[in-house]
Design a protein around this motif. Structure first.
Motif, PDB file in Angstrom:
ATOM      1  N   PRO A   1      -0.937   1.770   9.787  1.00 28.68           N
ATOM      2  CA  PRO A   1      -0.598   0.519  10.472  1.00 28.68           C
ATOM      3  C   PRO A   1      -1.804  -0.225  11.058  1.00 28.68           C
ATOM      4  CG  PRO A   1       0.890   2.282  11.143  1.00 28.68           C
ATOM      5  CD  PRO A   1      -0.198   2.911  10.316  1.00 28.68           C
ATOM      6  N   ARG A   2      -2.932   0.459  11.257  1.00 29.50           N
ATOM      7  CA  ARG A   2      -4.128  -0.215  11.772  1.00 29.50           C
ATOM      8  C   ARG A   2      -4.668  -1.249  10.785  1.00 29.50           C
ATOM      9  NH1 ARG A   2      -8.430   4.117  12.562  1.00 29.50           N
ATOM     10  NH2 ARG A   2      -7.570   4.717  10.559  1.00 29.50           N
ATOM     11  N   ALA A   3      -4.277  -1.136   9.521  1.00 31.95           N
ATOM     12  CA  ALA A   3      -4.772  -2.041   8.480  1.00 31.95           C
ATOM     13  C   ALA A   3      -4.054  -3.391   8.477  1.00 31.95           C
ATOM     14  CB  ALA A   3      -4.637  -1.384   7.113  1.00 31.95           C
ATOM     15  N   VAL A   4      -2.897  -3.479   9.134  1.00 26.12           N
ATOM     16  CA  VAL A   4      -2.106  -4.715   9.132  1.00 26.12           C
ATOM     17  C   VAL A   4      -2.913  -5.866   9.726  1.00 26.12           C
ATOM     18  CG1 VAL A   4      -0.024  -5.828  10.013  1.00 26.12           C
ATOM     19  CG2 VAL A   4       0.065  -3.461   9.235  1.00 26.12           C
ATOM     20  N   GLY A   5      -2.919  -6.995   9.011  1.00 27.47           N
ATOM     21  CA  GLY A   5      -3.644  -8.183   9.447  1.00 27.47           C
ATOM     22  C   GLY A   5      -5.084  -8.244   8.960  1.00 27.47           C
ATOM     23  N   ARG A   6      -5.533  -7.216   8.300  1.00 28.80           N
ATOM     24  CA  ARG A   6      -6.910  -7.182   7.784  1.00 28.80           C
ATOM     25  C   ARG A   6      -6.916  -7.511   6.292  1.00 28.80           C
ATOM     26  NH1 ARG A   6     -10.613  -4.035  11.001  1.00 28.80           N
ATOM     27  NH2 ARG A   6      -9.568  -3.255  12.858  1.00 28.80           N
ATOM     28  N   THR A   7      -8.082  -7.832   5.801  1.00 28.86           N
ATOM     29  CA  THR A   7      -8.237  -8.061   4.368  1.00 28.86           C
ATOM     30  C   THR A   7      -8.998  -6.899   3.758  1.00 28.86           C
ATOM     31  OG1 THR A   7     -10.253  -9.348   4.690  1.00 28.86           O
ATOM     32  CG2 THR A   7      -8.180 -10.580   4.531  1.00 28.86           C
ATOM     33  N   GLY A   8      -8.799  -6.706   2.465  1.00 28.91           N
ATOM     34  CA  GLY A   8      -9.494  -5.664   1.738  1.00 28.91           C
ATOM     35  C   GLY A   8      -9.528  -6.018   0.268  1.00 28.91           C
ATOM     36  N   ARG A   9     -10.054  -5.108  -0.529  1.00 25.68           N
ATOM     37  CA  ARG A   9     -10.150  -5.330  -1.974  1.00 25.68           C
ATOM     38  C   ARG A   9      -9.369  -4.259  -2.725  1.00 25.68           C
ATOM     39  NH1 ARG A   9     -13.455  -9.355  -3.446  1.00 25.68           N
ATOM     40  NH2 ARG A   9     -15.117  -9.926  -2.011  1.00 25.68           N
ATOM     41  N   ILE A  10      -8.680  -4.700  -3.770  1.00 26.31           N
ATOM     42  CA  ILE A  10      -7.928  -3.789  -4.641  1.00 26.31           C
ATOM     43  C   ILE A  10      -8.920  -2.939  -5.433  1.00 26.31           C
ATOM     44  CG2 ILE A  10      -6.382  -3.667  -6.643  1.00 26.31           C
ATOM     45  CD1 ILE A  10      -4.903  -4.520  -4.166  1.00 26.31           C
ATOM     46  N   VAL A  11      -8.685  -1.643  -5.481  1.00 31.47           N
ATOM     47  CA  VAL A  11      -9.547  -0.710  -6.209  1.00 31.47           C
ATOM     48  C   VAL A  11      -9.022  -0.459  -7.616  1.00 31.47           C
ATOM     49  CG1 VAL A  11     -10.418   1.665  -6.239  1.00 31.47           C
ATOM     50  CG2 VAL A  11     -10.303   0.416  -4.089  1.00 31.47           C
ATOM     51  N   ASP A  12      -7.704  -0.405  -7.771  1.00 33.48           N
ATOM     52  CA  ASP A  12      -7.074  -0.002  -9.030  1.00 33.48           C
ATOM     53  C   ASP A  12      -7.371  -0.961 -10.189  1.00 33.48           C
ATOM     54  OD1 ASP A  12      -5.354   2.146  -7.769  1.00 33.48           O
ATOM     55  OD2 ASP A  12      -4.717   0.360  -6.666  1.00 33.48           O
ATOM     56  N   ALA A  13      -7.785  -0.388 -11.321  1.00 35.49           N
ATOM     57  CA  ALA A  13      -8.028  -1.187 -12.516  1.00 35.49           C
ATOM     58  C   ALA A  13      -6.757  -1.363 -13.337  1.00 35.49           C
ATOM     59  CB  ALA A  13      -9.112  -0.538 -13.367  1.00 35.49           C
ATOM     60  N   ALA A  14      -5.748  -0.554 -13.048  1.00 36.04           N
ATOM     61  CA  ALA A  14      -4.454  -0.623 -13.741  1.00 36.04           C
ATOM     62  C   ALA A  14      -3.346  -0.536 -12.697  1.00 36.04           C
ATOM     63  CB  ALA A  14      -4.343   0.525 -14.734  1.00 36.04           C
ATOM     64  N   PRO A  15      -2.157  -1.009 -13.009  1.00 35.22           N
ATOM     65  CA  PRO A  15      -1.045  -0.889 -12.054  1.00 35.22           C
ATOM     66  C   PRO A  15      -0.854   0.568 -11.629  1.00 35.22           C
ATOM     67  CG  PRO A  15      -0.418  -2.321 -13.852  1.00 35.22           C
ATOM     68  CD  PRO A  15      -1.746  -1.707 -14.229  1.00 35.22           C
ATOM     69  N   PRO A  16      -0.574   0.789 -10.345  1.00 34.49           N
ATOM     70  CA  PRO A  16      -0.440   2.159  -9.859  1.00 34.49           C
ATOM     71  C   PRO A  16       0.792   2.857 -10.435  1.00 34.49           C
ATOM     72  CG  PRO A  16       0.134   0.583  -8.146  1.00 34.49           C
ATOM     73  CD  PRO A  16      -0.394  -0.209  -9.296  1.00 34.49           C
ATOM     74  N   GLY A  17       0.708   4.162 -10.535  1.00 27.69           N
ATOM     75  CA  GLY A  17       1.785   4.949 -11.118  1.00 27.69           C
ATOM     76  C   GLY A  17       2.432   5.893 -10.118  1.00 27.69           C
ATOM     77  N   PRO A  18       3.122   6.894 -10.624  1.00 28.05           N
ATOM     78  CA  PRO A  18       3.871   7.805  -9.767  1.00 28.05           C
ATOM     79  C   PRO A  18       2.995   8.664  -8.849  1.00 28.05           C
ATOM     80  CG  PRO A  18       4.016   8.495 -12.070  1.00 28.05           C
ATOM     81  CD  PRO A  18       3.327   7.173 -12.040  1.00 28.05           C
ATOM     82  N   LEU A  19       1.761   8.914  -9.218  1.00 24.36           N
ATOM     83  CA  LEU A  19       0.877   9.737  -8.386  1.00 24.36           C
ATOM     84  C   LEU A  19       0.682   9.117  -7.000  1.00 24.36           C
ATOM     85  CD1 LEU A  19      -0.930  12.255  -8.276  1.00 24.36           C
ATOM     86  CD2 LEU A  19      -2.801  10.825  -9.090  1.00 24.36           C
ATOM     87  N   THR A  20       0.615   7.805  -6.928  1.00 25.45           N
ATOM     88  CA  THR A  20       0.439   7.115  -5.639  1.00 25.45           C
ATOM     89  C   THR A  20       1.741   6.497  -5.149  1.00 25.45           C
ATOM     90  OG1 THR A  20      -0.206   5.046  -6.703  1.00 25.45           O
ATOM     91  CG2 THR A  20      -1.984   6.573  -6.110  1.00 25.45           C
ATOM     92  N   ASP A  21       2.866   6.894  -5.730  1.00 30.54           N
ATOM     93  CA  ASP A  21       4.178   6.337  -5.365  1.00 30.54           C
ATOM     94  C   ASP A  21       4.197   4.825  -5.576  1.00 30.54           C
ATOM     95  OD1 ASP A  21       6.818   6.406  -4.479  1.00 30.54           O
ATOM     96  OD2 ASP A  21       6.236   6.179  -2.378  1.00 30.54           O
TER      97      ASP A  21
END
Length: 65
Positions: A17-37
């Motif tokens: 929840p500390r991340a709410v309101g912040r910006t960041g960058r997407i790491v994934d090169a492909a759509p996420p799968g079941p491993l990361t829910d």
């Protein structure tokens, strides 16, 4: 849909929840799968916050490149 390197605003984050309101960058090169829910990995959120996992509905793409 997001791509690696996209800048996103975190509007909610069950992982850290500390991340709410912040910006960041997407790491994934492909759509996420079941491993990361089916959550996207967002990095560069803050100095004291490591990479977080967020569902697509918890993120908003920003205009920043």
């Amino acid at each position: 849909m997001f791509s690696a390197g996209d800048t996103v605003l975190i509007v909610a984050c069950a992982d850290d929840p500390r991340a709410v309101g912040r910006t960041g960058r997407i790491v994934d090169a492909a759509p996420p799968g079941p491993l990361t829910d089916r959550r996207w990995t967002v990095d560069q959120v803050g100095w004291l916050i490591g990479p977080v996992l967020c569902h697509g509905h918890e993120l908003r793409k920003t205009a920043a490149a």
